[in-house]
Motif scaffolding. Structure first.
Motif, PDB file in Angstrom:
ATOM      1  N   SER B  92       2.982  13.533   4.178  1.00 24.19           N
ATOM      2  CA  SER B  92       3.260  13.482   5.619  1.00 24.19           C
ATOM      3  C   SER B  92       4.007  14.739   6.050  1.00 24.19           C
ATOM      4  N   ASP B  93       3.537  15.347   7.131  1.00 19.47           N
ATOM      5  CA  ASP B  93       4.228  16.574   7.583  1.00 19.47           C
ATOM      6  C   ASP B  93       5.415  16.216   8.469  1.00 19.47           C
ATOM      7  N   ASP B  94       5.467  14.951   8.889  1.00 18.45           N
ATOM      8  CA  ASP B  94       6.595  14.539   9.714  1.00 18.45           C
ATOM      9  C   ASP B  94       7.574  13.725   8.865  1.00 18.45           C
ATOM     10  N   PRO B  95       8.672  14.338   8.466  1.00 18.74           N
ATOM     11  CA  PRO B  95       9.573  13.656   7.537  1.00 18.74           C
ATOM     12  C   PRO B  95      10.496  12.642   8.200  1.00 18.74           C
ATOM     13  N   SER B  96      10.387  12.456   9.481  1.00 23.56           N
ATOM     14  CA  SER B  96      11.258  11.478  10.138  1.00 23.56           C
ATOM     15  C   SER B  96      10.872  10.065   9.733  1.00 23.56           C
ATOM     16  N   LEU B  97      11.733   9.142  10.021  1.00 26.63           N
ATOM     17  CA  LEU B  97      11.445   7.753   9.678  1.00 26.63           C
ATOM     18  C   LEU B  97      10.159   7.301  10.356  1.00 26.63           C
ATOM     19  N   GLU B  98      10.077   7.545  11.643  1.00 29.86           N
ATOM     20  CA  GLU B  98       8.886   7.116  12.364  1.00 29.86           C
ATOM     21  C   GLU B  98       7.642   7.790  11.828  1.00 29.86           C
ATOM     22  N   GLY B  99       7.783   9.048  11.472  1.00 26.66           N
ATOM     23  CA  GLY B  99       6.634   9.776  10.936  1.00 26.66           C
ATOM     24  C   GLY B  99       6.130   9.150   9.643  1.00 26.66           C
ATOM     25  N   ARG B 100       7.051   8.778   8.792  1.00 24.61           N
ATOM     26  CA  ARG B 100       6.659   8.189   7.526  1.00 24.61           C
ATOM     27  C   ARG B 100       6.030   6.816   7.733  1.00 24.61           C
ATOM     28  N   VAL B 101       6.636   6.047   8.589  1.00 21.71           N
ATOM     29  CA  VAL B 101       6.095   4.713   8.835  1.00 21.71           C
ATOM     30  C   VAL B 101       4.691   4.803   9.401  1.00 21.71           C
ATOM     31  N   MET B 173       4.319  -6.270   8.508  1.00 23.03           N
ATOM     32  CA  MET B 173       3.352  -5.211   8.803  1.00 23.03           C
ATOM     33  C   MET B 173       1.974  -5.571   8.256  1.00 23.03           C
ATOM     34  N   LEU B 174       1.969  -5.933   6.998  1.00 17.24           N
ATOM     35  CA  LEU B 174       0.693  -6.282   6.381  1.00 17.24           C
ATOM     36  C   LEU B 174       0.040  -7.463   7.093  1.00 17.24           C
ATOM     37  N   GLY B 175       0.856  -8.424   7.452  1.00 18.19           N
ATOM     38  CA  GLY B 175       0.327  -9.622   8.105  1.00 18.19           C
ATOM     39  C   GLY B 175      -0.322  -9.305   9.428  1.00 18.19           C
ATOM     40  N   ALA B 176       0.315  -8.480  10.215  1.00 18.76           N
ATOM     41  CA  ALA B 176      -0.247  -8.136  11.525  1.00 18.76           C
ATOM     42  C   ALA B 176      -1.555  -7.373  11.364  1.00 18.76           C
ATOM     43  N   ILE B 177      -1.554  -6.422  10.453  1.00 19.83           N
ATOM     44  CA  ILE B 177      -2.772  -5.627  10.268  1.00 19.83           C
ATOM     45  C   ILE B 177      -3.894  -6.503   9.695  1.00 19.83           C
ATOM     46  N   PHE B 193      -2.379  -0.146  19.190  1.00 21.71           N
ATOM     47  CA  PHE B 193      -2.065  -1.066  18.114  1.00 21.71           C
ATOM     48  C   PHE B 193      -1.178  -0.386  17.067  1.00 21.71           C
ATOM     49  N   GLU B 194      -1.579   0.810  16.701  1.00 20.28           N
ATOM     50  CA  GLU B 194      -0.787   1.565  15.731  1.00 20.28           C
ATOM     51  C   GLU B 194       0.639   1.747  16.243  1.00 20.28           C
ATOM     52  N   ASP B 195       0.749   2.100  17.502  1.00 27.42           N
ATOM     53  CA  ASP B 195       2.078   2.294  18.081  1.00 27.42           C
ATOM     54  C   ASP B 195       2.933   1.035  17.977  1.00 27.42           C
ATOM     55  N   GLU B 196       2.314  -0.104  18.229  1.00 28.92           N
ATOM     56  CA  GLU B 196       3.100  -1.335  18.212  1.00 28.92           C
ATOM     57  C   GLU B 196       3.554  -1.700  16.804  1.00 28.92           C
ATOM     58  N   ILE B 197       2.700  -1.456  15.856  1.00 22.06           N
ATOM     59  CA  ILE B 197       3.108  -1.712  14.474  1.00 22.06           C
ATOM     60  C   ILE B 197       4.294  -0.818  14.115  1.00 22.06           C
ATOM     61  N   VAL B 198       4.164   0.421  14.500  1.00 22.41           N
ATOM     62  CA  VAL B 198       5.252   1.355  14.202  1.00 22.41           C
ATOM     63  C   VAL B 198       6.528   0.916  14.914  1.00 22.41           C
ATOM     64  N   ARG B 199       6.357   0.512  16.146  1.00 21.54           N
ATOM     65  CA  ARG B 199       7.525   0.078  16.901  1.00 21.54           C
ATOM     66  C   ARG B 199       8.195  -1.122  16.215  1.00 21.54           C
TER      67      ARG B 199
END
Lengths: 219, 219, 219, 219
Positions: B92-101, B173-177, B193-199
Motif C-alpha cells: 500500500s502506498d498510503d501508510p495511514s490507517l485508513e489507507g491500510r484498511v 468486515m468479513l460479514g458485511a462483505i 460500499f467500500e467507503d462505508e466498510i472503511v468508515r
DNA sequence: AATGAATGAGCCTTCATTCAT
DNA sequence: AATGAATGAAGGCTCATTCAT
C-alpha cells in the motif's frame, strides 16, 4: 411500488380444519428438530415425517416437496425473529441510541443461541435456492423502518441512512455475532463482547452523523 | 513444544511423477468450476472428474473421498486469499490507517468477486464439517498479526486490541462483505460500499483509541 | 485313461532368470500374507503387489490375472502339503496301521494350523471356480496310493479300498479337523481329539476288513 | 439367567401389511436363485432385487445391507434343515442305531442336494463373517441332544459321548457328505455311498462302546 | 523388466416421491 | 385424510487391468 413478486408456493393444501393445522405444525416442528440434531445432511423427508409422527404420505399431502418444508420453516423462523426484534426495540426502557442498539444486540445473540444449527441450515438452504431475496424482503423492510425511525423519529438522533449504510451496519453486527456462534467462541455471552458490538454500531452511527454528506444515496 | 496438530488428511497418494501433479491441479480446478456453475448440489465426484478431464478412478487415487476434494480446495483458496491480503498490506502506498484498511477491504472484495459461488459453497461445506476452526487458524493468526502491527508498529496509531475487539472488527468486515456477495448486492463493487466498510472499521478503531480502557482483555 | 485335461495357465511369462523367480516367489508370499491377514476380501491385486514389494505392473507381467495368482498359490500350498504327508507316512517309526494313521492326522492338523485363513481362502476361491477337480487330482492320487499301499503292501493289513471308501475315510478325517480349525475349538491340539480322529479311521478300516464284500466297487 | 445373546439384526422393517411379508419371501427366494445360478460372484443386490421382481429400493427397505440378505437366507435354510433332521429322527420306523443313523444321513444328503451352490455360498459367506459360531449354535445343540438321546435314552445303546466324540462324529459325517457335494461326485446319491457313511458312524460308535474309558471328557 | 498413473465398468446404497389401500 | 410399501434415478466408491514411460 415494487411489482408484487409471485410468492413461491409451499403448501399443497390449505388446512381448514384444526387437525390439519396441527399436522402442519407437527411437521415443521419435526423438521426443526431434525435440522437441529443432524444438520442438513440428516434432513430427509422420511426422517422429518417420522419425527413429526406422521406418515411420509401425509407430509406430501401438505407440502409439495422437500424444499417447501424448508421454505415454510424459514418463513416461520423469520417471523418469530422479527417479532423478537420488534418487541425488543419497542420495550427498551433506555430510549438513547446506545440503549436501543444494546437491546437489539441481545435479541440477536439470543436468537442465535437457540437452535443454532436449525437456523443455520435453514438459511443455507434458502440461500442455495434463489429465494433468499424474497424472504429477506420483510427483514430488510423492518430494519429500514427501524433505521428510519432512529434517524428521523422524534428524537432525530441521526439523518436517514443510505441503503449501503443500512446494509453495512446490519450485516456487520449479524456477521460478528454469527461468527462467534459458529466458531463457538467462549466470550459469546460475555459483557465485553456485547460492549464491543455496541461500540461498533454506535461509533459507526456517530461517524455518519459527523460526516453525513459522504456517500449519500438514499435507499 | 506442543505436538504439531495432526493435519486432516486429504491426499491419498503423493504424486511422484510430474503428470500426477498436473492431475491434482486439474481436479481442483474442475471442482472449483463445478461449484461455481452449480453450487454444492452439482458437486458430485463424477461431475468433478468429468470436468477435470480425468476418470473417476483417478480422482479417487488422489483424494480419499468427496469431502477431501472440498477440503483441499478450501485450503488452496485460503492460501491464495492470505497471500493477496499480505501483498496488499505490504504494497500500500498510503501508510495511514485508513489507507491500510482500504487496501485490505479491496482485497477481500476482490477475493469474493471471482468465483463467488465456489467460495460460498466451499465455506459452507467446510463449516458443515467440524474443520472450520482448523482452517480458520491461519487466517486468524494473520489478522491478529496485522492488528498487532497496526497497534504497536512504528506508527503506533493504536493500542493493541483485545481478542474481542480483534474478533469483532475482523468478523464485522468479513460479514458485511460476505453478505453482499451472498445476497448478490449490486453495490458490491461500488465506491460507496467500500467507503462505508472503511468508515465502519476506522470509526471503530478511533473509538477504541479514544476510550481504550473499556473492556481491556489483551488476547 | 482320462484325456489329459488342458492345464489351466497361470503364468504369463516363464521366469528364466533368477531375479524373475524371486519376483514370483515374492508375489506368492505377499498373496499368502494378504490372504492370511484379511481373507479373500482383502485380496486385491494392488494389495498383493504392494505387500510383495513390486509394482502392480510387474505382478501382471507374471500373472495373467487375479485368479492366476490364487491358482498358483493353491498349487504351491498343495505341493507342500503333499510333501508333508508323504514324509510323515514314510518316516513313521510305528509301522502299524494305527501308527501310520496317527502320523497322518498330526501332519494334517499342523497343515491347518499355519496360515489357516490363507489356506481356507485359497480353497474357497479354487472351488468357486471349476478348477477344484483338477487340483484335487494329485491329492486324490496320493491318498489312493497310500490307501492301496495300506491295503496291499507287504503288510497287507487291509484289502484295497473302494473309491467310495477311500473318499469317505479321507474326507471324514479332513472334515473333522477342518471344522475344529474353522470353529476354533480349544481341543484342536489336544491328545483326546487326536485319539478320536484315529479311532474314527481305525474303526472304519477294521469294519471294512471285517465285512469287505459289502459295497465292493473298486476304484 | 444369562442375558439372551443379542441376535445379529438382519431386518430393517418389520412387515405390517401382508404384501410386505410376500416381498421378503420373494427377496429371499430371489437371493437363493441367484446364488444357485451364479454363486457368490453373481450375488449383487441389484441382481437379487431383479430376480425377486422388486426394486432395489424395496430390497433395502427390508434388509439393512447385502450381508443381511445372506444372513437371513442362512438362518432360513438352517431352520429348514434342522426341521428335516428332527422329523427324520422322530419318524424313523427302524429304531435301531443303524436305522437312526441311516435316516439322518439321508436327510443330510437331501439337504445338500437341492440348491447346492446356494447352500455352499451361504455357508462360505457366513463363515467369512464372524457369525458362523452364532448360527451353528442351534445345530450343535440339536446334534448334542440327538447324541445324548442315543446314548442315554430308553434303548441306552451307548454311553454318553464326550464333546470331542460328538464333535468328531458329527463333523466327520457332514464333512464327507459336503465334500461329495462340493466335488460333485457322481456317487453322491448312490446306495454304496450311503452305506459307507453309515458304516463310518456305526463302527465309530461301536468302538466307543467297546472302549468307553479312553478319552472320557463328558461334554 | 519395471513402474505407477490412469481407466471405467459396475457395485452398494440413499432418498425424494408416488399411489393403491 | 392417512398410511406405508414400492419405486428407481443417481451418487459415492472400488478395484482389476492397461499402457506410456
Amino acid at each position: 411500488m415494487a411489482k408484487p413478486r409471485q410468492t413461491v408456493e409451499t403448501k399443497r393444501r390449505i388446512p381448514r380444519q384444526s387437525r390439519a393445522a396441527e399436522t402442519v405444525t407437527a411437521i415443521l416442528e419435526g423438521a426443526a428438530q431434525i435440522l437441529e440434531a443432524g444438520g442438513l445432511a440428516a434432513f430427509t423427508t422420511n426422517a422429518v415425517a417420522e419425527r413429526a409422527g406422521v406418515s411420509i404420505g401425509t407430509l406430501y399431502q401438505y407440502f409439495t416437496n422437500k424444499d417447501a418444508v424448508l421454505l415454510a420453516l424459514a418463513r416461520q423462523e423469520m417471523e418469530i425473529a422479527l417479532g423478537d426484534v420488534g418487541r425488543a426495540l419497542g420495550g427498551s426502557d433506555d430510549p438513547s441510541l446506545e440503549g436501543r442498539v444494546r437491546a437489539m444486540v441481545r435479541v440477536i445473540i439470543n436468537a442465535f443461541r437457540g437452535r443454532q444449527r436449525a437456523r443455520k441450515a435453514v438459511v443455507q438452504a434458502i440461500l442455495a435456492q434463489g429465494i433468499g431475496i424474497e424472504l429477506m424482503a420483510p427483514v430488510a423492510a423492518f430494519i429500514a423502518a427501524a433505521g428510519a425511525e432512529v434517524g428521523s423519529g422524534p428524537q432525530a438522533i441521526l439523518p436517514a441512512l443510505s441503503r449501503e449504510q443500512l446494509f453495512v451496519m446490519s450485516r456487520a453486527m449479524l456477521g460478528a455475532i454469527r461468527a462467534a456462534v459458529l466458531e463457538e467462541k467462549p466470550f459469546l455471552r460475555s459483557r465485553a463482547f456485547e460492549d464491543e458490538i455496541v461500540r461498533l454500531a454506535v461509533s459507526y452511527l456517530d461517524a455518519i452523523k459527523a460526516d453525513p454528506d459522504r456517500n449519500r444515496t438514499t435507499a
